[in-house]
Design an enzyme around this catalytic site. Sequence first.
Site, PDB file in Angstrom:
ATOM      1  N   GLY A 219     -45.014  46.924  35.342  1.00 42.32           N
ATOM      2  CA  GLY A 219     -45.667  47.032  36.643  1.00 42.32           C
ATOM      3  C   GLY A 219     -46.335  45.730  37.034  1.00 42.32           C
ATOM      4  O   GLY A 219     -45.740  44.657  36.953  1.00 42.32           O
ATOM      5  N   GLY A 222     -46.231  42.534  34.646  1.00 39.91           N
ATOM      6  CA  GLY A 222     -45.068  41.690  34.395  1.00 39.91           C
ATOM      7  C   GLY A 222     -43.992  42.341  33.553  1.00 39.91           C
ATOM      8  O   GLY A 222     -43.727  43.544  33.673  1.00 39.91           O
ATOM      9  N   ASP A 249     -35.700  45.967  41.548  1.00 40.37           N
ATOM     10  CA  ASP A 249     -34.329  45.517  41.796  1.00 40.37           C
ATOM     11  C   ASP A 249     -34.267  43.997  41.887  1.00 40.37           C
ATOM     12  O   ASP A 249     -33.299  43.376  41.433  1.00 40.37           O
ATOM     13  CB  ASP A 249     -33.802  46.148  43.083  1.00 40.37           C
ATOM     14  CG  ASP A 249     -33.866  47.672  43.041  1.00 40.37           C
ATOM     15  OD1 ASP A 249     -33.730  48.230  41.930  1.00 40.37           O
ATOM     16  OD2 ASP A 249     -34.066  48.283  44.095  1.00 40.37           O
TER      17      ASP A 249
END
Length: 309
Positions: A219, A222, A249
């Site tokens: 999240g 990193g 993505d």
Amino acid sequence: MILTVTLNTALDITYRVPALKPHASHRVTQVTERPGGKGLNVARVLAALGHEVTVTGFTGGATGRIVQDQLTAVPGVVDALVPVSAATRRTIAVVDEQTGDTTQLNEPGPTITPAEWSAFQEAYEDLLPSMAAVALCGSLPPGVPVGAYAGLVRLAKAAGVPVLLDTSGEPLRRGVAARPDLIKPNTEELAELTGSHEPLRATQDARRRGARSVVASLGTEGLLATTPEGRWRATPPARLRGNPTGAGDSAVAGLLSALVEQLPWPDRLSRAVALSAATVLAPVAGEFDRAAYEELVTRVAVTGEVTAA
């Protein structure tokens, strides 16, 4: 050429409202729409980075025609989507302009027939020999076998094409057993796969289950990578507020592009984290802020160690 697979393609629609309140009517201040689904998001970022990309998966109905029409406007992206009789799904993102938070509504997707699934597998196998890498991304639409990704991983490996798998649940569990080159779960998906909520232990277990390399999304903290070459942690320079839609993505696109360019792991992770952060900062869901990316990629902190394979 890089191939991205999106079995559950979508038309992503983003609404912006001054403030999102339950049980209330809202005046929408801005509407945007674009081709969506994880693999199409990955393809868009790869193309923006200068890579040629072929996209495949399923498309159908009026929504599918809109998706394909809009794909023609994306430079560097080749449409190899397979037609089906049922309509492509839509996803709705509602952005609260006051808080920056996003509420997401995702339709389940069209039901795929056995004949349509067979046609896709043939098309996919035909595409593989000309590809430098393949990304298998997102959920499975109804009708597609739960072990679908495992079979697609095996076909890619038989063709000598590196394969990245980004999915969750039972499709991930079965796909990992087929030994993909890389998986990129978030911490919840990784915990579901391995039973461990400690990220480092979970990435190591995922490798034992079959994945050659594991990059876990933490999240806002990193990425954590466990690979045959070593272990690394990549952290953004600061916590960022914005719309996280598509950030994962973009990280996949960063990893895949860097793999094709044969960059070392620290550089792969820097690129992935910077792209993810720049996507959070972008005004349109799923896009990335190029200026922010170019500034952030030099400031991502990467720590770790090289280990024996």
